[in-house]
Scaffold this active site. Structure first.
Site, PDB file in Angstrom:
ATOM      1  CE1 TYR A  38     -16.482  13.359  -4.666  1.00  0.00           C
ATOM      2  CE2 TYR A  38     -14.773  14.855  -5.696  1.00  0.00           C
ATOM      3  CZ  TYR A  38     -16.153  14.151  -5.468  1.00  0.00           C
ATOM      4  OH  TYR A  38     -16.993  14.018  -6.688  1.00  0.00           O
ATOM      5  N   GLY A  39     -10.876  11.183  -2.930  1.00  0.00           N
ATOM      6  CA  GLY A  39      -9.552  11.071  -3.598  1.00  0.00           C
ATOM      7  C   GLY A  39      -9.853  10.361  -5.128  1.00  0.00           C
ATOM      8  CB  VAL A  40      -8.832   7.371  -6.784  1.00  0.00           C
ATOM      9  CG1 VAL A  40      -8.945   6.684  -8.143  1.00  0.00           C
ATOM     10  CG2 VAL A  40      -7.329   8.067  -6.678  1.00  0.00           C
ATOM     11  CG  ASP A 100      -5.785   1.367   2.553  1.00  0.00           C
ATOM     12  OD1 ASP A 100      -7.085   1.203   2.940  1.00  0.00           O
ATOM     13  OD2 ASP A 100      -5.473   1.021   1.490  1.00  0.00           O
ATOM     14  CD  GLN A 103      -9.714   3.143   5.406  1.00  0.00           C
ATOM     15  OE1 GLN A 103      -9.802   2.273   6.132  1.00  0.00           O
ATOM     16  NE2 GLN A 103      -9.946   3.394   4.099  1.00  0.00           N
ATOM     17  CG  HIS A 124      -7.909  -2.173   0.699  1.00  0.00           C
ATOM     18  ND1 HIS A 124      -7.833  -3.537   0.207  1.00  0.00           N
ATOM     19  CD2 HIS A 124      -6.705  -1.730   0.769  1.00  0.00           C
ATOM     20  CE1 HIS A 124      -6.657  -3.632  -0.168  1.00  0.00           C
ATOM     21  NE2 HIS A 124      -5.944  -2.624   0.073  1.00  0.00           N
ATOM     22  CG  ASP A 208      -6.637  -4.722  -3.498  1.00  0.00           C
ATOM     23  OD1 ASP A 208      -7.422  -4.586  -4.691  1.00  0.00           O
ATOM     24  OD2 ASP A 208      -5.862  -3.923  -3.210  1.00  0.00           O
ATOM     25  CD  GLU A 248       3.749  -5.838 -31.737  1.00  0.00           C
ATOM     26  OE1 GLU A 248       4.484  -5.395 -31.911  1.00  0.00           O
ATOM     27  OE2 GLU A 248       3.362  -6.915 -31.839  1.00  0.00           O
TER      28      GLU A 248
HETATM   29  N1  LIG Z   1      -7.590   4.214  -5.736  1.00  0.00           N
HETATM   30  C1  LIG Z   1      -8.209   3.202  -6.213  1.00  0.00           C
HETATM   31  O1  LIG Z   1      -9.139   3.261  -7.414  1.00  0.00           O
HETATM   32  C2  LIG Z   1      -8.799   2.186  -5.126  1.00  0.00           C
HETATM   33  C3  LIG Z   1      -8.773   2.272  -3.775  1.00  0.00           C
HETATM   34  N2  LIG Z   1      -9.381   1.340  -3.076  1.00  0.00           N
HETATM   35  C4  LIG Z   1      -9.497   1.337  -1.693  1.00  0.00           C
HETATM   36  O2  LIG Z   1     -10.278   2.744  -1.510  1.00  0.00           O
HETATM   37  C5  LIG Z   1     -10.073   3.472  -0.344  1.00  0.00           C
HETATM   38  C6  LIG Z   1      -9.920   4.794  -0.910  1.00  0.00           C
HETATM   39  O3  LIG Z   1      -8.461   4.839  -1.622  1.00  0.00           O
HETATM   40  P1  LIG Z   1      -8.210   6.018  -2.553  1.00  0.00           P
HETATM   41  O4  LIG Z   1      -9.290   6.509  -3.320  1.00  0.00           O
HETATM   42  O5  LIG Z   1      -7.196   5.500  -3.489  1.00  0.00           O
HETATM   43  O6  LIG Z   1      -7.725   7.074  -1.564  1.00  0.00           O
HETATM   44  P2  LIG Z   1      -6.807   8.422  -1.778  1.00  0.00           P
HETATM   45  O7  LIG Z   1      -5.414   7.905  -1.258  1.00  0.00           O
HETATM   46  O8  LIG Z   1      -7.017   8.891  -2.925  1.00  0.00           O
HETATM   47  O9  LIG Z   1      -7.279   9.278  -0.485  1.00  0.00           O
HETATM   48  C7  LIG Z   1      -8.789   9.714  -0.406  1.00  0.00           C
HETATM   49  C8  LIG Z   1      -8.771  10.783   0.246  1.00  0.00           C
HETATM   50  O10 LIG Z   1      -8.392  10.755   1.688  1.00  0.00           O
HETATM   51  C9  LIG Z   1      -7.688  11.987   2.150  1.00  0.00           C
HETATM   52  N3  LIG Z   1      -7.269  11.727   3.236  1.00  0.00           N
HETATM   53  C10 LIG Z   1      -6.028  11.293   3.480  1.00  0.00           C
HETATM   54  N4  LIG Z   1      -5.416  11.028   4.877  1.00  0.00           N
HETATM   55  C11 LIG Z   1      -6.402  11.863   5.428  1.00  0.00           C
HETATM   56  C12 LIG Z   1      -6.423  12.222   6.905  1.00  0.00           C
HETATM   57  N5  LIG Z   1      -5.663  11.898   7.750  1.00  0.00           N
HETATM   58  N6  LIG Z   1      -7.565  12.939   7.122  1.00  0.00           N
HETATM   59  C13 LIG Z   1      -8.548  13.325   6.198  1.00  0.00           C
HETATM   60  N7  LIG Z   1      -8.404  13.131   4.953  1.00  0.00           N
HETATM   61  C14 LIG Z   1      -7.524  12.160   4.377  1.00  0.00           C
HETATM   62  C15 LIG Z   1      -7.161  12.558   0.783  1.00  0.00           C
HETATM   63  O11 LIG Z   1      -6.780  13.836   0.926  1.00  0.00           O
HETATM   64  C16 LIG Z   1      -7.944  12.229  -0.186  1.00  0.00           C
HETATM   65  O12 LIG Z   1      -8.967  13.084  -0.404  1.00  0.00           O
HETATM   66  C17 LIG Z   1      -8.618   2.758   0.301  1.00  0.00           C
HETATM   67  O13 LIG Z   1      -9.302   1.718   1.184  1.00  0.00           O
HETATM   68  C18 LIG Z   1      -8.086   1.822  -0.879  1.00  0.00           C
HETATM   69  O14 LIG Z   1      -7.306   0.825  -0.682  1.00  0.00           O
HETATM   70  C19 LIG Z   1     -10.135   0.255  -3.518  1.00  0.00           C
HETATM   71  C20 LIG Z   1      -9.978   0.011  -5.105  1.00  0.00           C
HETATM   72  C21 LIG Z   1      -9.374   0.794  -5.684  1.00  0.00           C
HETATM   73  C1  LIG Z   2      -7.162  -0.133  -8.415  1.00  0.00           C
HETATM   74  C2  LIG Z   2      -7.086  -1.156  -7.508  1.00  0.00           C
HETATM   75  O1  LIG Z   2      -8.113  -1.884  -7.094  1.00  0.00           O
HETATM   76  C3  LIG Z   2      -5.685  -1.243  -6.589  1.00  0.00           C
HETATM   77  C4  LIG Z   2      -4.902  -1.340  -7.586  1.00  0.00           C
HETATM   78  O2  LIG Z   2      -5.765  -2.228  -5.975  1.00  0.00           O
HETATM   79  C5  LIG Z   2      -5.714  -0.019  -5.751  1.00  0.00           C
HETATM   80  O3  LIG Z   2      -5.664   1.231  -6.319  1.00  0.00           O
HETATM   81  O4  LIG Z   2      -5.419  -0.007  -4.510  1.00  0.00           O
HETATM   82 MG   LIG Z   3      -7.623  -3.612  -6.496  1.00  0.00          MG
HETATM   83 MG   LIG Z   4      -5.324  -1.953  -3.844  1.00  0.00          MG
END
Ligand SMILES: NC(=O)C1=CN([C@@H]2O[C@H](COP(=O)(O)OP(=O)(O)OC[C@H]3O[C@@H](n4cnc5c(N)ncnc54)[C@H](O)[C@@H]3O)[C@@H](O)[C@H]2O)C=CC1
Ligand SMILES: CC(=O)[C@](C)(O)C(=O)O
Ligand SMILES: [Mg+2]
Ligand SMILES: [Mg+2]
Length: 347
Positions: A38-40, A100, A103, A124, A208, A248
């Site tokens: 439950y991150g982003v 990542d 995971q 991803h 990406d 701007e």
């Molecule tokens: N940040 C974004 O908006 C985007 C992310 N992605 C992909 O979506 C997936 C999730 O990314 P985010 O939401 O950025 O992740 P994040 O970096 O926000 O982490 C998500 C959750 O993982 C938990 N976590 C991390 N290590 C852990 C572990 N060892 N055990 C249990 N929980 C753990 C964190 O506490 C957090 O709640 C990734 O594969 C990322 O590449 C894809 C598009 C955009």
């Molecule tokens: C937001 C998005 O799609 C990125 C920049 O690829 C990421 O957060 O990994």
């Molecule tokens: Mg992306």
């Molecule tokens: Mg990315």
């Protein structure tokens, strides 16, 4: 799938008209979607799916900040919010949305709950493409799919609430049930995608990683910093340098590009600006193309993936990242930016 012409190249695209929400709900009516992490992306996708009417639960480590955030967002412990293992057990579709690097650590646990017929979903191509580094190798009798929203989970949620949507790519790595295709499209529509374009795990992750290191995040800061420094070294004030470099662009010119393209933005600037921009974009392209080529080859070789695994697996990775973000925030350019933002008229 709709055949749509993108600048002369015809591609397969799935639109909401063609695969409406009702069809997505029907496709997944017997599924329980477990959002792990439950991150982003987790909050954006989980809340959009829930508001769209799907059966969603969240799996998160108890006692941390993200658990509290999930509760604040309306997930109910014991009903829709569980410890990770419990959610993995209850879910028939596992949306694996840890970082990542996270995971990799949790994979042995996730694997235990991937019984035949379940679906493993990524946002991803990372874990699967770099499987020699991540060890993420799913059993053959589960579906393995991807929906990658092309933007931050924060924007995914905001646009959904405005009735709009981010575009996402989708891919199928394994189709064990014969139903992976309709499932992935249903999930793509469910998480709030505007439309879906098809890719594979390798192409998703290489584009990406290039995009975020390049024009979307890395290159843009590099170009801002270079121009800001040159202006400052030549006696311009911080407010002048910041306005001509960032403010701007974000407030006036990029919205015009988003609305109707680069030539439209150019056309709405002076003939003096147009002359200069049309001349100067080419040397900028020449100067930066070798950097983009180097970047792509580093991505392709797996070096960027390795670097991100190494640094984000360290126990203190969050503190280190925060320190680097702080340095950016406290630089003169972004401090000037904070002041400029405060001075924007509110109404
Ligand atoms: N940040 C974004 O908006 C985007 C992310 N992605 C992909 O979506 C997936 C999730 O990314 P985010 O939401 O950025 O992740 P994040 O970096 O926000 O982490 C998500 C959750 O993982 C938990 N976590 C991390 N290590 C852990 C572990 N060892 N055990 C249990 N929980 C753990 C964190 O506490 C957090 O709640 C990734 O594969 C990322 O590449 C894809 C598009 C955009
Ligand atoms: C937001 C998005 O799609 C990125 C920049 O690829 C990421 O957060 O990994
Ligand atoms: Mg992306
Ligand atoms: Mg990315």
């Amino acid at each position: 799938m709709a055949q749509i012409n993108f600048g002369g190249v015809v591609e397969n695209v799935v639109t909401r008209e063609e695969f409406p929400l009702a069809k997505a709900l029907e496709t997944l009516k017997n599924e329980t979607i477990a959002i792990i992490g439950y991150g982003v992306q987790g909050p954006g996708q989980a809340l959009n799916l829930k508001d769209n009417g799907f059966k969603v639960i969240v799996g998160q480590r108890k006692g941390g900040k993200t658990w509290d955030k999930a509760v604040a967002d309306g997930w109910v412990p014991g009903e829709t919010l569980f410890e990770i293992e419990e959610a993995l057990e209850k879910g028939t579709i596992i949306q694996y949305l840890l970082s990542d690097a996270g995971q990799i650590e949790l994979w042995p646990t996730v694997k235990k709950y991937l019984t035949p017929g379940k679906t493993l979903y990524f946002s991803h191509g990372f874990g699967i493409t770099y499987k020699e580094k991540t060890g993420i190798i799913p059993p053959a009798d589960v579906d393995v799919i991807l929906v990658a929203p092309k933007g931050s989970g924060t924007s995914l949620r905001r646009l959904f609430l405005e009735g709009k949507g981010l575009n996402s790519s989708f891919a199928i790595e394994q189709d064990a049930t014969g139903k992976a295709r309709e499932k992935v499209i249903a999930l793509g529509i469910g998480v709030g995608s505007g439309y879906l374009f098809e890719t594979d795990f390798y192409k998703e992750v290489t584009s990406d990683l290039t995009g975020e290191r390049g024009t979307l995040m890395g290159a843009i800061q590099g170009i801002f910093a270079a121009q800001y420094e040159v202006l400052r070294e030549n006696g311009h004030t911080p407010s002048e340098a910041f306005n001509e470099t960032v403010e701007e662009l974000t407030q006036s010119l990029m919205p015009l590009v988003a609305e109707n393209g680069m030539d439209w933005m150019y056309a709405n600037c002076s003939t003096t600006a147009q002359r200069g921009a049309l001349d100067w974009w080419k040397p900028f392209k020449e100067a930066t193309k070798p950097v983009f080529e180097k970047l792509y080859s580093e991505v392709k070789a797996g070096n960027e993936a390795q670097k991100s695994i190494d640094s984000n697996s360290k126990p203190d990775y969050r503190e280190k990242l925060e320190a680097e973000l702080k340095e950016l925030r406290e630089s003169e350019m972004w401090q000037a930016g904070a002041t400029v933002r405060q001075l924007r008229p509110k109404n």
